[in-house]
Design an enzyme around this catalytic site. Structure first.
Site, mmCIF file in Angstrom:
data_model
loop_
_atom_site.group_PDB
_atom_site.id
_atom_site.type_symbol
_atom_site.label_atom_id
_atom_site.label_comp_id
_atom_site.label_asym_id
_atom_site.label_seq_id
_atom_site.Cartn_x
_atom_site.Cartn_y
_atom_site.Cartn_z
ATOM 1 N N ASP A 84 40.846 39.207 42.740
ATOM 2 C CA ASP A 84 41.171 40.278 41.790
ATOM 3 C C ASP A 84 42.364 41.066 42.342
ATOM 4 O O ASP A 84 43.513 40.694 42.120
ATOM 5 C CB ASP A 84 39.905 41.127 41.620
ATOM 6 N N LYS A 128 43.052 36.625 39.115
ATOM 7 C CA LYS A 128 43.612 37.560 38.122
ATOM 8 C C LYS A 128 45.013 37.950 38.575
ATOM 9 O O LYS A 128 45.203 39.008 39.187
ATOM 10 C CB LYS A 128 42.728 38.805 38.013
ATOM 11 N N GLU A 170 36.727 31.268 47.797
ATOM 12 C CA GLU A 170 36.378 32.507 47.099
ATOM 13 C C GLU A 170 35.958 32.186 45.671
ATOM 14 O O GLU A 170 36.364 31.166 45.111
ATOM 15 C CB GLU A 170 37.609 33.423 47.043
ATOM 16 N N ASP A 171 35.161 33.059 45.093
ATOM 17 C CA ASP A 171 34.830 32.914 43.673
ATOM 18 C C ASP A 171 35.969 33.415 42.799
ATOM 19 O O ASP A 171 36.388 32.755 41.856
ATOM 20 C CB ASP A 171 33.515 33.644 43.334
ATOM 21 N N GLY A 214 43.040 41.071 45.440
ATOM 22 C CA GLY A 214 43.483 40.257 46.566
ATOM 23 C C GLY A 214 43.173 40.893 47.913
ATOM 24 O O GLY A 214 43.395 40.277 48.958
ATOM 25 N N GLY A 273 29.347 35.654 46.137
ATOM 26 C CA GLY A 273 29.825 35.077 44.872
ATOM 27 C C GLY A 273 30.154 33.605 44.877
ATOM 28 O O GLY A 273 30.058 32.943 43.852
ATOM 29 N N THR A 300 40.288 41.606 49.363
ATOM 30 C CA THR A 300 39.197 40.960 50.105
ATOM 31 C C THR A 300 39.705 39.715 50.821
ATOM 32 O O THR A 300 39.506 39.557 52.034
ATOM 33 C CB THR A 300 38.048 40.553 49.139
ATOM 34 N N ASP A 329 28.519 38.283 39.756
ATOM 35 C CA ASP A 329 27.437 39.188 39.385
ATOM 36 C C ASP A 329 27.916 40.527 38.846
ATOM 37 O O ASP A 329 29.050 40.931 39.062
ATOM 38 C CB ASP A 329 26.620 39.509 40.628
HETATM 39 P P1 XMP Z 1 39.426 41.796 45.328
HETATM 40 O O1 XMP Z 1 39.793 42.932 44.398
HETATM 41 O O2 XMP Z 1 39.292 42.270 46.740
HETATM 42 O O3 XMP Z 1 38.016 41.393 44.819
HETATM 43 O O4 XMP Z 1 40.342 40.614 45.166
HETATM 44 C C1 XMP Z 1 37.453 40.249 45.196
HETATM 45 C C2 XMP Z 1 35.961 40.331 45.167
HETATM 46 O O5 XMP Z 1 35.478 41.216 44.162
HETATM 47 C C3 XMP Z 1 34.551 40.583 43.341
HETATM 48 N N1 XMP Z 1 35.102 40.496 41.982
HETATM 49 C C4 XMP Z 1 34.385 40.251 40.897
HETATM 50 N N2 XMP Z 1 33.081 39.996 40.772
HETATM 51 N N3 XMP Z 1 33.405 39.731 38.450
HETATM 52 C C5 XMP Z 1 32.593 39.737 39.536
HETATM 53 O O6 XMP Z 1 31.410 39.490 39.393
HETATM 54 C C6 XMP Z 1 34.726 39.976 38.498
HETATM 55 O O7 XMP Z 1 35.417 39.958 37.468
HETATM 56 C C7 XMP Z 1 35.247 40.256 39.800
HETATM 57 N N4 XMP Z 1 36.488 40.531 40.240
HETATM 58 C C8 XMP Z 1 36.352 40.658 41.589
HETATM 59 C C9 XMP Z 1 34.335 39.218 43.915
HETATM 60 O O8 XMP Z 1 33.146 39.236 44.640
HETATM 61 C C10 XMP Z 1 35.463 38.968 44.839
HETATM 62 O O9 XMP Z 1 35.030 38.340 46.029
HETATM 63 MG MG MG Z 2 33.076 37.427 46.159
#
Ligand code: XMP
Ligand code: MG
Length: 180
Positions: free
Chosen positions: A108, A136, A104-105, A110, A50, A112, A164
């Site tokens: 969400d 978020k 990071e992109d 957190g 991402g 990852t 994506d």
């Molecule tokens: P977590 O929940 O671990 O998620 O913080 C982080 C990873 O999940 C992907 N992610 C998204 N990808 N739209 C996306 O295309 C979203 O709204 C979204 N939210 C989380 C993203 O790859 C991130 O590294």
């Molecule tokens: Mg990502």
């Protein structure tokens, strides 16, 4: 393009490429201030897939010297975070004694970034900071402390600018949100 469709879902424009450029500029100014006088080696580590668009814009706005490496993590399935994090590809160089900035992109839940920060810290870097384009906070409740955040958004699913849905939509120059 105001509306895009992927699979059976509709997305509307949320951040234009102009707005994204402003966000990245502000982030770069912050990062430049913190690293301009650093003497030791600095490595930016982008989390694939991402972050590849974001990092390519960000690096061209940074005014200090650094290396760029990537790691690949996987947690998402469609529009839901699975909570199960795989380090599919780890950083292929030694990071011991270096300043690390994780890129990071989007943060969400957190999970990852948390998993990856812990992985990086075990390798004795000099420092570790984190930068994300989008966050978020209502989902991760600020449990994760991110050093550089481009924009906080509400808990909605977004695509484009590297993000994506099942592998598609990364090439969109704006960020689009799911119309529910
Ligand atoms: P977590 O929940 O671990 O998620 O913080 C982080 C990873 O999940 C992907 N992610 C998204 N990808 N739209 C996306 O295309 C979203 O709204 C979204 N939210 C989380 C993203 O790859 C991130 O590294
Ligand atoms: Mg990502």
């Amino acid at each position: 393009m105001e509306i895009v469709n992927y699979f059976d879902k509709t997305f509307e424009l949320f951040l234009s490429s102009y707005q994204l450029d402003e966000i990245v500029k502000t982030l770069a100014e912050d990062i430049n201030k913190q690293y301009e006088n650093v003497q030791e080696d600095i490595i930016l580590v982008g989390i694939l897939n991402g972050s590849f668009v974001f990092i390519s814009d960000l690096v061209r706005k940074l005014s200090f010297e650094f290396e760029v490496e990537f790691a690949k993590l996987k947690s998402y399935d469609g529009t839901e975070s699975t909570g199960d994090i795989d380090i599919v590809l780890d950083v292929p160089v030694s990071i011991e004694g270096k300043h690390i900035i994780i890129i990071e992109d989007i943060v969400d839940t957190g999970l990852t970034i948390e998993e990856f920060i812990n992985n990086v810290k075990r390798k004795n870097p000099l420092s570790v900071k984190t930068c994300t384009l989008l966050s978020k906070p209502e989902v991760h409740n600020d449990i994760i402390d991110i050093d550089f955040v481009g924009l906080e958004i509400s808990p909605e699913f977004v695509i484009g600018y590297g993000l994506d849905i099942n592998g598609l939509g990364r090439q969109l120059s704006g960020v689009y949100r799911l119309v529910t």
